[in-house]
Every structure is written in structure tokens, then in C-alpha cells.
Motif scaffolding. Structure first.
Motif, mmCIF file in Angstrom:
data_model
loop_
_atom_site.group_PDB
_atom_site.id
_atom_site.type_symbol
_atom_site.label_atom_id
_atom_site.label_comp_id
_atom_site.label_asym_id
_atom_site.label_seq_id
_atom_site.Cartn_x
_atom_site.Cartn_y
_atom_site.Cartn_z
ATOM 1 N N THR A 1 0.815 -1.218 0.000
ATOM 2 C CA THR A 1 0.000 0.000 0.000
ATOM 3 C C THR A 1 0.847 1.265 0.000
ATOM 4 N N ARG A 2 2.143 1.127 -0.176
ATOM 5 C CA ARG A 2 3.008 2.309 -0.178
ATOM 6 C C ARG A 2 2.863 3.095 -1.476
ATOM 7 N N PRO A 3 2.848 4.416 -1.409
ATOM 8 C CA PRO A 3 2.789 5.228 -2.630
ATOM 9 C C PRO A 3 3.978 4.913 -3.536
ATOM 10 N N GLY A 4 3.696 4.707 -4.805
ATOM 11 C CA GLY A 4 4.758 4.439 -5.763
ATOM 12 C C GLY A 4 5.113 2.978 -5.932
ATOM 13 N N VAL A 5 4.415 2.076 -5.221
ATOM 14 C CA VAL A 5 4.711 0.654 -5.374
ATOM 15 C C VAL A 5 4.383 0.217 -6.802
ATOM 16 N N VAL A 6 5.238 -0.644 -7.351
ATOM 17 C CA VAL A 6 5.072 -1.128 -8.725
ATOM 18 C C VAL A 6 4.778 -2.621 -8.694
ATOM 19 N N THR A 7 3.692 -3.031 -9.317
ATOM 20 C CA THR A 7 3.407 -4.448 -9.503
ATOM 21 C C THR A 7 4.014 -4.889 -10.826
ATOM 22 N N VAL A 8 4.898 -5.866 -10.779
ATOM 23 C CA VAL A 8 5.625 -6.306 -11.970
ATOM 24 C C VAL A 8 4.684 -7.113 -12.861
ATOM 25 N N GLN A 9 4.552 -6.697 -14.093
ATOM 26 C CA GLN A 9 3.672 -7.362 -15.040
ATOM 27 C C GLN A 9 4.464 -8.365 -15.886
ATOM 28 N N GLY A 10 3.804 -9.439 -16.262
ATOM 29 C CA GLY A 10 4.379 -10.362 -17.232
ATOM 30 C C GLY A 10 5.266 -11.452 -16.686
ATOM 31 N N LEU A 11 5.363 -11.584 -15.368
ATOM 32 C CA LEU A 11 6.127 -12.703 -14.812
ATOM 33 C C LEU A 11 5.345 -14.000 -15.036
ATOM 34 N N GLN A 12 6.051 -15.033 -15.497
ATOM 35 C CA GLN A 12 5.414 -16.305 -15.818
ATOM 36 C C GLN A 12 6.210 -17.442 -15.188
ATOM 37 N N ASP A 13 6.671 -18.373 -16.006
ATOM 38 C CA ASP A 13 7.492 -19.484 -15.533
ATOM 39 C C ASP A 13 8.871 -19.357 -16.170
ATOM 40 N N ASP A 14 9.909 -19.260 -15.336
ATOM 41 C CA ASP A 14 11.295 -19.194 -15.813
ATOM 42 C C ASP A 14 11.576 -17.971 -16.678
ATOM 43 N N ASN A 15 10.971 -16.826 -16.359
ATOM 44 C CA ASN A 15 11.280 -15.632 -17.154
ATOM 45 C C ASN A 15 11.751 -14.489 -16.274
ATOM 46 N N ILE A 16 12.078 -13.366 -16.915
ATOM 47 C CA ILE A 16 12.645 -12.222 -16.229
ATOM 48 C C ILE A 16 12.020 -10.964 -16.817
ATOM 49 N N ARG A 17 11.831 -9.944 -15.974
ATOM 50 C CA ARG A 17 11.249 -8.682 -16.427
ATOM 51 C C ARG A 17 12.168 -7.532 -16.052
ATOM 52 N N GLY A 18 12.215 -6.525 -16.905
ATOM 53 C CA GLY A 18 13.062 -5.370 -16.693
ATOM 54 C C GLY A 18 13.596 -4.871 -18.017
ATOM 55 N N PRO A 19 14.550 -3.937 -18.001
ATOM 56 C CA PRO A 19 15.160 -3.405 -16.784
ATOM 57 C C PRO A 19 14.303 -2.339 -16.114
ATOM 58 N N PHE A 20 14.450 -2.258 -14.803
ATOM 59 C CA PHE A 20 13.845 -1.203 -14.007
ATOM 60 C C PHE A 20 14.979 -0.301 -13.510
ATOM 61 N N GLY B 1 20.018 -11.636 -17.300
ATOM 62 C CA GLY B 1 20.302 -13.056 -17.379
ATOM 63 C C GLY B 1 19.271 -13.849 -16.609
ATOM 64 N N THR B 2 18.895 -15.000 -17.137
ATOM 65 C CA THR B 2 17.875 -15.812 -16.481
ATOM 66 C C THR B 2 18.501 -16.958 -15.704
ATOM 67 N N ALA B 3 17.780 -17.397 -14.681
ATOM 68 C CA ALA B 3 18.201 -18.539 -13.867
ATOM 69 C C ALA B 3 17.030 -19.506 -13.762
ATOM 70 N N ALA B 4 17.300 -20.767 -14.010
ATOM 71 C CA ALA B 4 16.253 -21.784 -13.963
ATOM 72 C C ALA B 4 16.852 -23.099 -13.476
ATOM 73 N N HIS B 5 16.005 -24.028 -13.105
ATOM 74 C CA HIS B 5 16.441 -25.343 -12.637
ATOM 75 C C HIS B 5 17.176 -26.074 -13.761
ATOM 76 N N PRO B 6 18.352 -26.669 -13.480
ATOM 77 C CA PRO B 6 19.042 -26.798 -12.201
ATOM 78 C C PRO B 6 19.817 -25.527 -11.844
ATOM 79 N N PHE B 7 19.717 -25.107 -10.573
ATOM 80 C CA PHE B 7 20.339 -23.867 -10.137
ATOM 81 C C PHE B 7 21.788 -24.108 -9.739
ATOM 82 N N PRO B 8 22.695 -23.224 -10.213
ATOM 83 C CA PRO B 8 24.113 -23.393 -9.924
ATOM 84 C C PRO B 8 24.441 -23.011 -8.489
ATOM 85 N N THR B 9 25.545 -23.543 -8.018
ATOM 86 C CA THR B 9 26.080 -23.049 -6.753
ATOM 87 C C THR B 9 26.723 -21.695 -7.007
ATOM 88 N N ILE B 10 26.966 -20.958 -5.949
ATOM 89 C CA ILE B 10 27.575 -19.626 -6.026
ATOM 90 C C ILE B 10 28.909 -19.647 -5.286
#
Length: 209
Positions: free
Chosen positions: A34-53, A82-91
Motif C-alpha cells: 500500500t506504499r505510494p509508488g509501489v510497482v506491480t511487476v507485469q508479465g512474470l510467468q514461468d522461468d522468465n525475467i522482467r526489466g530493466p527497471f 540473465g535468467t536462472a532456472a532449474h538446475p540452479f548453480p552453486t555460487i
């Protein structure tokens, strides 16, 4: 690893501490919905990425200051595309993704078997003068449609807080229900990694928050 309350430093000097550590953070969930200026990210699905913001706060990550960010449906943010999906790498790991924060990087989904948006599932971000907060709300794990009928199960609510005041990074986990069933190997990563992939701090791998 689950018995640890702290870890690091990585090659740059970052350390991590959880709320069980004497010097760790206090859990205090921040509701940005409920904070002023909050952005709801549109278009997120399965294994995808949105931006840049645009990253408007003067935040230092490792030795540089990103000015934009991307949000991944699988529970991470990146400062490069860059996208990340299963299997996830170690860091850390040199293969992509690099320059990312794995808050609860797992095989999550915002859509059902028909690619319809799941009710009540969303991601939002809010920026103030000195902080960025990104929240994943009620996001389930992807699950075998032949088993579940809908293509998902469980629910996960978590957030990341970037503070320009002290360059701290805080991960918070509000709710975690269910488990990832299809292939419980390399299914989850928590940590941070720099832009070359050569330096990083791994908090947990294949361990639930």
C-alpha cells in the motif's frame, strides 16, 4: 550448513548472518503493497525475467554501483539481463547468471498449466530515498501438471531489501509452505554473486529458508 548462523567472507569481504546470530538482523517484515509508488511487476510467468527497471538509490554492490535491475520469476534479481532456472548453480560460478542476488532462487511459477496468472500471486517493488524492496507474494513451486492438474503447488512469500544507507542486503522469508517435488537436486540457491561470476557468497544450496 543449516546449523550455521553466519558465513563468509567471500573474496570481496561480504559476510552473511541470519537472525539466530548474535550480530544478525531482526526479522521485521515490510509490507510495501500500500506504499505510494509501489510497482506491480507485469508479465512474470514461468522461468522468465522482467526489466530493466531503474535503480534510483545510490546502492553499492561489490565495487560498483548498478543503475538498473531485472526481476526473475524464480526468486532472484539481477543487475544484468540473465535468467536462472532449474538446475540452479552453486555460487560463485562463472557460467551465467552472474551479477545476481538469489533470494530464494527456485523453480517458481506465476502461471498455471494454461499460462493463466494464478490469483493472489504477484511481485512488487518499492523504492524510497535510500532503499529498494522487492517482494514475491504467494508464489508457488512449479509442479508436474500430470500430478497436480494445475502445474503448481505450495506457496512462498519473501523479500529482499537493499539499503543505500549502509550497503546492506537483507533477505526476509514470511511464509514457506510445501516442497519442490519434481527433482529435488539443485532446486534452490540462496546467495549473492558479482558481475564476473568469480566472487560470491553462498548462504544455502538445496536448503529451504
Amino acid at each position: 550448513a543449516t546449523a550455521q548462523t553466519s558465513g563468509g567472507p567471500d573474496g570481496f569481504g561480504y559476510v552473511w548472518r541470519n537472525n539466530s546470530d548474535p550480530n544478525g538482523p531482526t526479522y521485521q517484515w515490510i509490507d510495501i503493497s500500500t506504499r505510494p509508488g509501489v510497482v506491480t511487476v507485469q508479465g512474470l510467468q514461468d522461468d522468465n525475467i522482467r526489466g530493466p527497471f531503474s535503480l534510483s538509490i545510490p546502492f553499492t554492490y561489490y565495487w560498483y554501483s548498478p543503475n538498473k535491475f531485472w526481476i526473475g520469476s524464480n526468486g532472484y534479481i539481477g543487475f544484468t539481463n540473465g535468467t536462472a532456472a532449474h538446475p540452479f548453480p552453486t555460487i560463485p560460478a562463472l557460467p551465467t547468471p552472474n551479477d545476481w542476488m538469489a533470494i530464494m532462487a527456485s523453480d517458481l511459477t506465476f502461471t498455471d498449466v494454461n499460462t493463466d496468472t494464478i490469483p493472489g500471486v504477484h511481485c512488487q517493488f518499492w523504492q524510497g530515498s535510500d532503499s529498494l524492496i522487492v517482494t514475491w507474494e504467494n508464489v508457488p513451486f512449479w509442479d508436474d501438471p500430470s500430478v497436480t492438474g494445475v502445474g503448481y503447488s505450495g506457496t512462498n512469500t519473501f523479500q529482499v531489501i537493499l539499503s543505500a544507507a549502509d550497503s546492506s542486503i537483507t533477505y526476509q522469508y514470511k511464509a514457506q509452505v510445501g516442497t519442490y517435488n519434481p527433482n529435488p537436486i539443485n532446486f534452490m540457491e540462496v546467495g549473492i554473486e558479482n558481475n564476473s561470476g568469480g566472487i560470491g557468497l553462498e548462504v544455502a544450496h538445496d536448503t529451504y529458508p
